[in-house]
Design a protein around this motif. Structure first.
Motif, PDB file in Angstrom:
ATOM      1  N   MET A 186      -1.399  -1.036  -6.742  1.00  0.00           N
ATOM      2  CA  MET A 186      -1.721  -2.091  -5.775  1.00  0.00           C
ATOM      3  C   MET A 186      -2.010  -3.438  -6.786  1.00  0.00           C
ATOM      4  SD  MET A 186      -2.040  -1.739  -2.644  1.00  0.00           S
ATOM      5  CE  MET A 186      -2.422  -0.779  -1.283  1.00  0.00           C
ATOM      6  N   ARG A 187      -1.935  -3.354  -7.988  1.00  0.00           N
ATOM      7  CA  ARG A 187      -1.916  -4.607  -8.958  1.00  0.00           C
ATOM      8  C   ARG A 187      -1.113  -5.620  -8.338  1.00  0.00           C
ATOM      9  NH1 ARG A 187      -2.456  -0.959 -14.282  1.00  0.00           N
ATOM     10  NH2 ARG A 187      -4.312  -0.414 -13.939  1.00  0.00           N
ATOM     11  N   TRP A 188       0.146  -5.180  -7.954  1.00  0.00           N
ATOM     12  CA  TRP A 188       1.062  -6.416  -7.506  1.00  0.00           C
ATOM     13  C   TRP A 188       0.347  -7.343  -6.390  1.00  0.00           C
ATOM     14  CZ3 TRP A 188       2.762  -6.556  -2.395  1.00  0.00           C
ATOM     15  CH2 TRP A 188       2.615  -5.333  -1.625  1.00  0.00           C
ATOM     16  N   LEU A 189      -0.460  -6.483  -5.571  1.00  0.00           N
ATOM     17  CA  LEU A 189      -0.938  -7.261  -4.251  1.00  0.00           C
ATOM     18  C   LEU A 189      -2.076  -8.074  -4.898  1.00  0.00           C
ATOM     19  CD1 LEU A 189      -0.969  -7.742  -1.139  1.00  0.00           C
ATOM     20  CD2 LEU A 189      -2.377  -5.893  -1.044  1.00  0.00           C
ATOM     21  N   ASP A 190      -2.886  -7.497  -5.814  1.00  0.00           N
ATOM     22  CA  ASP A 190      -3.837  -8.329  -6.238  1.00  0.00           C
ATOM     23  C   ASP A 190      -3.268  -9.595  -7.209  1.00  0.00           C
ATOM     24  OD1 ASP A 190      -5.773  -6.616  -5.451  1.00  0.00           O
ATOM     25  OD2 ASP A 190      -5.678  -5.556  -7.303  1.00  0.00           O
ATOM     26  N   LYS A 191      -2.303  -9.686  -7.678  1.00  0.00           N
ATOM     27  CA  LYS A 191      -1.546 -10.654  -8.395  1.00  0.00           C
ATOM     28  C   LYS A 191      -0.842 -11.841  -7.415  1.00  0.00           C
ATOM     29  CE  LYS A 191      -0.979  -7.924 -12.581  1.00  0.00           C
ATOM     30  NZ  LYS A 191       0.075  -7.329 -13.640  1.00  0.00           N
ATOM     31  N   PHE A 192      -0.268 -11.264  -6.304  1.00  0.00           N
ATOM     32  CA  PHE A 192       0.221 -11.973  -5.307  1.00  0.00           C
ATOM     33  C   PHE A 192      -0.555 -13.037  -4.930  1.00  0.00           C
ATOM     34  CE2 PHE A 192       2.636 -13.233  -1.455  1.00  0.00           C
ATOM     35  CZ  PHE A 192       3.863 -12.754  -1.819  1.00  0.00           C
ATOM     36  N   PRO A 193      -0.100 -14.657  -5.115  1.00  0.00           N
ATOM     37  CA  PRO A 193      -0.997 -15.670  -4.522  1.00  0.00           C
ATOM     38  C   PRO A 193      -1.538 -15.724  -3.203  1.00  0.00           C
ATOM     39  CG  PRO A 193       1.089 -16.366  -5.486  1.00  0.00           C
ATOM     40  CD  PRO A 193       1.314 -14.959  -5.563  1.00  0.00           C
ATOM     41  N   MET A 194      -2.748 -15.817  -3.151  1.00  0.00           N
ATOM     42  CA  MET A 194      -3.565 -15.756  -1.795  1.00  0.00           C
ATOM     43  C   MET A 194      -2.906 -16.882  -0.756  1.00  0.00           C
ATOM     44  SD  MET A 194      -5.801 -13.993  -0.040  1.00  0.00           S
ATOM     45  CE  MET A 194      -7.195 -13.520  -1.039  1.00  0.00           C
ATOM     46  N   ALA A 195      -2.678 -18.089  -1.187  1.00  0.00           N
ATOM     47  CA  ALA A 195      -2.364 -19.208  -0.397  1.00  0.00           C
ATOM     48  C   ALA A 195      -0.784 -18.772   0.320  1.00  0.00           C
ATOM     49  CB  ALA A 195      -2.092 -20.474  -1.047  1.00  0.00           C
ATOM     50  N   ILE A 196      -0.116 -18.090  -0.523  1.00  0.00           N
ATOM     51  CA  ILE A 196       1.593 -17.920   0.111  1.00  0.00           C
ATOM     52  C   ILE A 196       1.155 -16.711   0.962  1.00  0.00           C
ATOM     53  CG2 ILE A 196       3.575 -16.753  -0.778  1.00  0.00           C
ATOM     54  CD1 ILE A 196       3.160 -18.201  -3.268  1.00  0.00           C
ATOM     55  N   LEU A 247      -7.661  -8.914   1.092  1.00  0.00           N
ATOM     56  CA  LEU A 247      -9.115  -9.512   1.321  1.00  0.00           C
ATOM     57  C   LEU A 247      -9.887  -8.276   1.320  1.00  0.00           C
ATOM     58  CD1 LEU A 247      -8.686 -11.985   4.210  1.00  0.00           C
ATOM     59  CD2 LEU A 247      -8.934 -12.438   2.162  1.00  0.00           C
ATOM     60  N   TRP A 248      -9.511  -6.983   1.733  1.00  0.00           N
ATOM     61  CA  TRP A 248     -10.843  -5.820   1.506  1.00  0.00           C
ATOM     62  C   TRP A 248     -10.796  -5.509   0.152  1.00  0.00           C
ATOM     63  CZ3 TRP A 248      -9.552  -0.717  -0.088  1.00  0.00           C
ATOM     64  CH2 TRP A 248     -10.604   0.309   0.141  1.00  0.00           C
ATOM     65  N   ARG A 249      -9.665  -5.574  -0.734  1.00  0.00           N
ATOM     66  CA  ARG A 249      -9.894  -5.160  -2.023  1.00  0.00           C
ATOM     67  C   ARG A 249     -10.623  -6.192  -2.886  1.00  0.00           C
ATOM     68  NH1 ARG A 249      -7.051  -1.677  -4.641  1.00  0.00           N
ATOM     69  NH2 ARG A 249      -6.274  -3.066  -6.538  1.00  0.00           N
ATOM     70  N   LYS A 250     -10.524  -7.477  -2.296  1.00  0.00           N
ATOM     71  CA  LYS A 250     -11.230  -8.639  -2.961  1.00  0.00           C
ATOM     72  C   LYS A 250     -12.543  -8.700  -2.703  1.00  0.00           C
ATOM     73  CE  LYS A 250     -11.058 -13.705  -4.053  1.00  0.00           C
ATOM     74  NZ  LYS A 250     -10.209 -14.716  -3.823  1.00  0.00           N
ATOM     75  N   PHE A 251     -13.132  -8.444  -1.508  1.00  0.00           N
ATOM     76  CA  PHE A 251     -14.554  -8.651  -1.279  1.00  0.00           C
ATOM     77  C   PHE A 251     -15.109  -7.237  -0.967  1.00  0.00           C
ATOM     78  CE2 PHE A 251     -12.413 -12.431   0.495  1.00  0.00           C
ATOM     79  CZ  PHE A 251     -13.156 -13.524  -0.371  1.00  0.00           C
ATOM     80  N   ILE A 252     -14.645  -6.371  -0.413  1.00  0.00           N
ATOM     81  CA  ILE A 252     -15.346  -5.135  -0.161  1.00  0.00           C
ATOM     82  C   ILE A 252     -15.274  -4.269  -1.272  1.00  0.00           C
ATOM     83  CG2 ILE A 252     -15.497  -3.288   1.398  1.00  0.00           C
ATOM     84  CD1 ILE A 252     -16.155  -5.895   2.808  1.00  0.00           C
ATOM     85  N   PRO A 259       2.782  -8.742   6.860  1.00  0.00           N
ATOM     86  CA  PRO A 259       1.911  -9.889   6.071  1.00  0.00           C
ATOM     87  C   PRO A 259       0.377  -9.869   6.595  1.00  0.00           C
ATOM     88  CG  PRO A 259       4.157 -10.663   6.934  1.00  0.00           C
ATOM     89  CD  PRO A 259       3.957  -9.449   7.583  1.00  0.00           C
ATOM     90  N   ILE A 260       0.247  -9.467   7.822  1.00  0.00           N
ATOM     91  CA  ILE A 260      -1.200  -9.571   8.121  1.00  0.00           C
ATOM     92  C   ILE A 260      -2.045  -8.526   7.729  1.00  0.00           C
ATOM     93  CG2 ILE A 260      -2.881  -9.584  10.300  1.00  0.00           C
ATOM     94  CD1 ILE A 260      -0.470 -10.858  11.851  1.00  0.00           C
ATOM     95  N   VAL A 261      -1.177  -6.994   7.620  1.00  0.00           N
ATOM     96  CA  VAL A 261      -1.828  -6.032   7.186  1.00  0.00           C
ATOM     97  C   VAL A 261      -1.817  -6.221   5.677  1.00  0.00           C
ATOM     98  CG1 VAL A 261      -1.312  -3.407   6.669  1.00  0.00           C
ATOM     99  CG2 VAL A 261      -0.904  -4.591   9.131  1.00  0.00           C
ATOM    100  N   LEU A 262      -1.196  -6.563   4.917  1.00  0.00           N
ATOM    101  CA  LEU A 262      -1.085  -7.230   3.415  1.00  0.00           C
ATOM    102  C   LEU A 262      -2.144  -8.048   3.281  1.00  0.00           C
ATOM    103  CD1 LEU A 262       2.615  -7.197   2.442  1.00  0.00           C
ATOM    104  CD2 LEU A 262       1.119  -5.343   1.930  1.00  0.00           C
ATOM    105  N   LEU A 263      -2.431  -9.087   3.806  1.00  0.00           N
ATOM    106  CA  LEU A 263      -3.488  -9.763   3.798  1.00  0.00           C
ATOM    107  C   LEU A 263      -4.720  -9.123   4.042  1.00  0.00           C
ATOM    108  CD1 LEU A 263      -4.666 -12.905   3.351  1.00  0.00           C
ATOM    109  CD2 LEU A 263      -4.215 -13.265   5.913  1.00  0.00           C
ATOM    110  N   GLY A 264      -5.008  -8.541   5.183  1.00  0.00           N
ATOM    111  CA  GLY A 264      -6.434  -7.542   5.413  1.00  0.00           C
ATOM    112  C   GLY A 264      -6.623  -7.028   3.911  1.00  0.00           C
ATOM    113  N   VAL A 265      -5.469  -5.954   3.507  1.00  0.00           N
ATOM    114  CA  VAL A 265      -5.521  -5.044   2.363  1.00  0.00           C
ATOM    115  C   VAL A 265      -6.179  -5.924   1.124  1.00  0.00           C
ATOM    116  CG1 VAL A 265      -4.646  -3.604   0.726  1.00  0.00           C
ATOM    117  CG2 VAL A 265      -4.246  -3.443   3.330  1.00  0.00           C
TER     118      VAL A 265
END
Length: 74
Positions: A1-11, A65-70, A57-63
């Motif tokens: 999941m590190r690749w998702l953490d490194k992916f730019p949030m704006a994109i 955000l969940w990893r970032k905040f929760i 993309p919506i599911v990836l954005l949710g994951v």
């Protein structure tokens, strides 16, 4: 999941918003496929693939955000 953490949030936000409403006319595919799913008429493989493609993309954005905040809570 590190690749998702490194992916730019704006994109990721832009991609999720774009795929959620594409194509705008006559009706967004995501809305159409969710309606078909709720009615039980989502049976064609192409329609199922389309639902997965437009919602990924919506599911990836949710994951993301969940990893970032929760999951970062102490």
């Amino acid at each position: 999941m590190r690749w998702l953490d490194k992916f730019p949030m704006a994109i990721l936000i832009a991609l999720a918003a774009w795929m959620a409403v594409a194509p705008i006319t006559p009706e967004p595919h995501l809305i159409e496929k969710l309606r078909m799913l709720s009615q039980g008429s989502l049976t064609k493989p192409l329609d199922i693939f389309d639902l997965c493609l437009h919602s990924a993309p919506i599911v990836l954005l949710g994951v993301r955000l969940w990893r970032k905040f929760i999951s970062k809570r102490p």
